[in-house]
Motif scaffolding. Structure first.
Motif, short mmCIF file in Angstrom:
data_model
loop_
_atom_site.label_atom_id
_atom_site.label_comp_id
_atom_site.label_asym_id
_atom_site.label_seq_id
_atom_site.Cartn_x
_atom_site.Cartn_y
_atom_site.Cartn_z
N VAL A 282 22.13 34.61 46.20
CA VAL A 282 22.49 34.62 47.67
C VAL A 282 22.39 35.25 48.76
N GLY A 283 23.46 37.22 47.99
CA GLY A 283 22.73 37.74 48.44
C GLY A 283 24.09 38.22 49.51
N LYS A 284 24.83 37.22 49.29
CA LYS A 284 26.08 37.42 49.82
C LYS A 284 28.19 37.77 49.24
N PRO A 285 28.43 38.83 49.90
CA PRO A 285 29.29 39.53 48.74
C PRO A 285 30.70 38.35 48.59
N LEU A 286 31.37 37.71 49.43
CA LEU A 286 31.85 36.67 49.27
C LEU A 286 31.76 35.40 47.96
N PHE A 287 29.71 35.08 48.02
CA PHE A 287 29.26 34.23 46.62
C PHE A 287 29.61 35.27 45.48
N ALA A 288 29.52 36.55 45.52
CA ALA A 288 29.41 37.20 44.19
C ALA A 288 30.59 37.31 43.61
N GLU A 289 31.83 38.00 44.43
CA GLU A 289 33.30 38.21 44.39
C GLU A 289 33.84 36.51 43.93
N ARG A 290 33.12 35.36 44.00
CA ARG A 290 33.12 33.88 43.70
C ARG A 290 33.10 33.29 42.84
N ALA A 291 31.15 34.42 41.63
CA ALA A 291 30.77 33.93 40.55
C ALA A 291 31.95 35.13 40.01
N ASN A 292 33.15 35.35 39.66
CA ASN A 292 33.93 35.88 38.88
C ASN A 292 34.68 35.23 38.33
N ASP A 293 35.66 33.80 39.57
CA ASP A 293 35.44 32.86 39.17
C ASP A 293 34.87 32.29 37.81
N LEU A 294 34.37 32.41 37.29
CA LEU A 294 33.15 31.62 36.81
C LEU A 294 33.11 32.34 35.53
N ARG A 295 32.97 33.86 35.66
CA ARG A 295 33.05 35.21 34.40
C ARG A 295 34.28 34.85 33.43
N ASP A 296 35.35 34.51 34.27
CA ASP A 296 36.46 34.25 33.76
C ASP A 296 36.78 32.85 32.73
N LEU A 297 35.86 31.64 33.48
CA LEU A 297 35.97 30.53 32.69
C LEU A 297 35.22 30.90 31.45
N GLN A 298 34.11 31.85 31.73
CA GLN A 298 33.06 32.58 30.81
C GLN A 298 34.25 32.62 28.94
N GLN A 299 34.76 33.87 29.74
CA GLN A 299 36.10 34.43 28.41
C GLN A 299 36.79 33.56 28.45
N ARG A 300 37.34 32.86 28.80
CA ARG A 300 38.61 31.75 28.81
C ARG A 300 38.15 31.31 27.77
N VAL A 301 36.49 30.33 27.93
CA VAL A 301 36.05 29.44 26.58
C VAL A 301 35.94 30.42 25.32
N LEU A 302 35.20 30.88 25.62
CA LEU A 302 34.97 31.99 24.78
C LEU A 302 35.81 32.59 23.20
N ARG A 303 37.28 32.92 23.95
CA ARG A 303 37.97 33.09 23.04
C ARG A 303 38.50 31.79 22.48
#
Length: 837
Positions: free
Chosen positions: A390-411
């Motif tokens: 999307v190219g908008k910083p705010l949306f890039a920051e929200r991708a961090n929430d997805l990475r959080d869920l990636q780590q939690r489920v992988l653990r």
């Protein structure tokens, strides 16, 4: 209501002046996006059915209803503007979804006064949501009463009545401008998803040539819709019109994201010109030093294949459910602590874990032969790529929430619990941390956080600020090259990470932190002692409390007494008033909690922004200027009588002082004093408690000398005095920052109050927020205040501040502040005269 030859005459559901739809103070309604109609500015407190029909939609928050007439016309009745934000407060639904109702039947009761104080406008649109099928002709009236003819609705000539009734497969669409601060990111998208889930219709958002289903958080965020963008909403299904109106309302209600004003993180990484220093952005202030410990994400080995599809699907489902359970527990704890920000963050995470686009992608990958671990990682990474594109910083920051869920489920899938052992006093670094990481690190006593990426508006930043954990973001990839365990200094307030601090710098940081901690310990250790200025003037430091539990905390923290007991705690959030015995016991409990200290008990202060369901007051155009405080006795003297009787029964009575709120003239004080004397005589008491007056309206400050002639003490409520003097609502989002009690006009009123009280030998206290501001302490002492009532946890700090002041010097310098031009100028002068160490 009449219905002849497919012409339906609707009766008025409310009483009040009629307005054209274009005059409604809301762009969505006024533009006709929801359909044609009119509006009524209600003067009554009940919404009635405008015709016979069936209720096809009830707003979740009870502020709006939609009725379908026999000919298929669907009428939305929306009580007020922006009332969805009241969360149902002030509304009482009398019907349910699916109910058959008759013309004139009561549908909803509402608290006109409460809603008027809380919402943008009481103007209530009456909208024909399927006006493409019907023609609408309002009756030529300026004011209507319930049951009078309101408007005529007839089937358009090109549409048969039969088609109008047949709503199967109906499509509806509308355009709306996004007003959510920062655009359609995670939390607003979760709101849209939740709204769409309440209807059977399929709903989509369309923007810039792309579309997304409203039940997909990722899809919605992936559209890259920003604040101010115009989008089209389309709904298809049996309840398409109702779904449309709910979605348009959800999309056009601005959610306050004040944190996003700090979007400095959107700026590119700033390179420090200072050798050995990485420059980033402050996400949470603080100064710490310690070893830098780097955290790395989970790396998966290559997928060897040969997996059983059903087994992998079950593994993923089990892992997802475990993580959902963990997040629900986090949510429950956040609610218990009333931490709204943390609650919002993890509610959005829970919604992401139920996103059909994300779950569908992971399941499809498993069915094509991937392991659950790789399928989940790949699904997350694909959705992150969508957001990043999307190219908008705010949306890039929200991708961090997805990475959080990636780590939690992988653990969970890998069976890898979080066992990072941190050395004492560790500063943690990472490419980008997640909210769950932050909670874990905080629990493990990390002293600071720094990230190569991330932003000051991220969920991690919000959590760090809430926990007082120093945090710097956007430090750049150089951060990841710093050797593990290297000792650094994190100057978060200035966005600096000092990579090679000298021993002297380490010593300085330790010295600063040790001095702060020592100061706090010393303040606490001396909190039980009296507060005397350097020239021997005694200042009483009391506490503002609202219950016996808070009084106990105040006593333990060294309070010299209770300077303000807000008795409203007994009266709010209940269906019936407390009786005399319950009140007496509650007041007695507070006295008992305070040992031998005095307790000032304010009589009930309701009205304005504090309403009681069981004590209805007349509707007022401006409640803040209406029946507030002691003025209640004018309309309900029985309420004050009962409270005074309860107060006169506490023991020992001499430790109880009574304080009257919102007094504006001497006669009010004399009437209450006379009634108090009568009650004392009835109870056989030879001496009444001390009786004080709150100074919270300018009239009382200007009349302080006359009031002090008949009162035993005066107590200044700077919060209300500020808003009434400056003519600025202290709850107004755009003005609240300017309602500063250090304004010279306020200081002049405080000075006049103290001078008037001194004429009759009365003492003056301050129980408003200004008393808790250490910067204001010398000013208040200088103007003649002898009692400060503060937050229980600030008692030690304010007493310490008093002990470092010379009262004579304060008196000399404070007079000069009265001639300054603004509150800002006063604060600057205070910093110069009495700097805060």
């Amino acid at each position: 209501m009449s219905n002849n030859n497919n012409v339906l005459t609707l009766s008025a559901p409310l009483s009040g002046p009629m307005l054209a739809l274009g005059s409604v103070p809301d762009d969505v309604f006024a533009s006709g996006a929801l359909g044609d109609g009119i509006a009524i500015d209600p003067l009554n407190d009940c919404l009635h059915a405008p015709c016979d029909g069936v209720i096809i939609h009830v707003a979740r928050t009870g502020h709006a209803l939609t009725i379908r007439a026999a000919n298929g016309a669907e009428l939305l009745m929306h009580l007020g503007i922006d009332t969805v934000e009241l969360g149902g407060e002030g509304f009482e639904l009398l019907v349910e979804h699916g109910a058959q109702v008759s013309d004139g039947q009561a549908l909803m009761r509402f608290d006109l006064d409460r809603i008027a104080r809380r919402c943008k406008s009481l103007v209530s649109p009456i909208i024909l949501t399927n006006s493409e099928r019907f023609e609408l002709a309002p009756c030529a009236l300026k004011t209507v009463k319930v049951g009078e003819p309101l408007m005529r609705v007839s089937v358009r000539s090109s549409i048969s009545a039969e088609a109008a009734v047949d709503n199967l497969g109906v499509e509806a669409s509308a355009s709306v401008r996004i007003t959510h601060r920062g655009g359609l990111h995670a939390r607003p998208a979760a709101l849209i998803r939740k709204t769409a889930a309440g209807f059977s219709s399929q709903s989509h958002l369309h923007f810039a040539g792309q579309s997304a289903a409203c039940d997909s958080l990722i899809g919605l965020m992936g559209l890259g819709i920003g604040e101010g963008d115009e989008v089209r909403v389309s709904c298809h299904g049996n309840d398409a019109d109702a779904a449309l109106q709910a979605l348009v309302a959800a999309l056009s209600v601005a959610i306050s994201e004040a944190r996003q004003a700090e979007a400095v993180a959107a700026a590119p990484h700033r390179v420090s010109s200072e050798a050995g220093v990485l420059q980033g952005v402050c996400a949470a202030p603080g100064l710490v030093c310690g070893p830098l410990i780097r955290l790395s994400g989970i790396e998966l080995p290559a997928d060897t294949g040969g997996h059983r599809v059903n087994e992998q699907l079950k593994r993923l489902d089990a892992a997802l459910e475990q993580v959902r359970g963990e997040i629900r527990n986090t949510l429950a704890l956040a609610r218990q602590r009333k931490n709204a920000e943390e609650e919002d963050i993890f509610a959005a995470h829970l919604a992401l874990l139920e996103d059909p686009a994300l779950l569908g992608a992971a399941s499809a990958s498993i069915e094509q032969g991937s392991a659950a671990t790789h399928a989940w990682r790949d699904a997350i990474q694909a959705q992150c790529a969508v957001l990043l594109a999307v190219g908008k910083p705010l949306f890039a920051e929200r991708a961090n929430d997805l990475r959080d869920l990636q780590q939690r489920v992988l653990r969970v899938l890998l069976g890898e619990a979080w066992h990072v052992e941190l050395p004492a006093g560790a500063i943690v670094s990472a490419h980008e941390l997640t909210p769950s990481d932050l909670l874990q690190l905080s629990a493990q006593q990390a002293v600071g956080i720094c990230m190569a990426e991330g932003g000051a508006t991220s969920h991690v930043a919000i959590l760090a600020r809430g926990k007082g954990l120093p945090c710097v973001v956007a430090l750049g990839t150089e951060l990841l090259d710093v050797p593990q365990g290297q000792r650094v200094v994190l100057d978060a307030a200035n966005g600096r990470l000092e990579l090679a601090p000298s021993e002297a710098r380490h010593a300085q940081v330790h010295q600063i932190r040790d001095a702060q901690q020592l100061r706090r310990r010393q303040q606490q250790a001396q909190a039980q002692l009296p507060a005397l200025t350097t020239d021997g003037v005694s200042i009483e430091v009391a506490a503002n409390v609202a219950s016996s539990a808070e009084a106990q905390v105040a006593f333990e923290n060294g309070a010299d007494g209770v300077g303000l007991l807000r008795t409203e705690f007994l009266f709010v959030d209940r269906r019936t008033a407390p009786d005399q015995q319950e009140q007496r016991q509650a007041y007695q409990d507070v006295l008992d909690a305070m040992g031998d200290k005095s307790v000032i008990i304010r009589t009930i202060d309701v009205g304005g922004d504090k309403q009681l369901d069981y004590l209805p007051l007349p509707a007022e155009a401006n409640p803040v200027l209406g029946l507030r405080g002691i003025r209640l006795a004018q309309v309900r003297p029985d309420v004050l009588d009962q409270q005074l009787r309860a107060l006169l029964q506490v023991s020992p009575l001499e430790r109880c002082r009574i304080l009257l709120p919102m007094v504006s003239e001497v006669d009010e004080l004399l009437q209450i004093r006379q009634r108090l004397d009568e009650l004392c005589a009835e109870l056989g008491l030879t001496q009444r408690p001390e009786l004080g007056v709150m100074i919270e309206v300018p009239a009382a400050a200007l009349m302080a000398e006359q009031l002090a002639r008949h009162a035993d003490f005066l107590s200044i409520g700077t919060n209300d005095l500020s808003q009434y003097t400056l003519a600025m609502d202290r709850d107004h989002a755009g003005l609240a920052a300017r309602v500063d009690a250090l304004h010279p006009a306020l200081l002049r009123l405080i000075a006049q109050t103290c001078a008037g009280a001194a004429t009759h030998g009365r003492w003056v206290g301050v129980c408003g927020a200004l008393a808790s501001d250490p910067l204001a302490t010398p000013v208040l002492i200088g103007l003649g205040v002898s009692e400060l009532s503060v937050s229980p946890l600030q008692i030690g700090e304010i007493k310490d501040r008093v002990r470092h002041l010379d009262a004579a010097h304060c008196r000399q310098l404070s007079q000069g502040l009265l001639d300054l031009s603004s509150a800002k100028a006063v604060r600057h002068a205070c910093q110069h005269h009495w700097p805060l160490s």
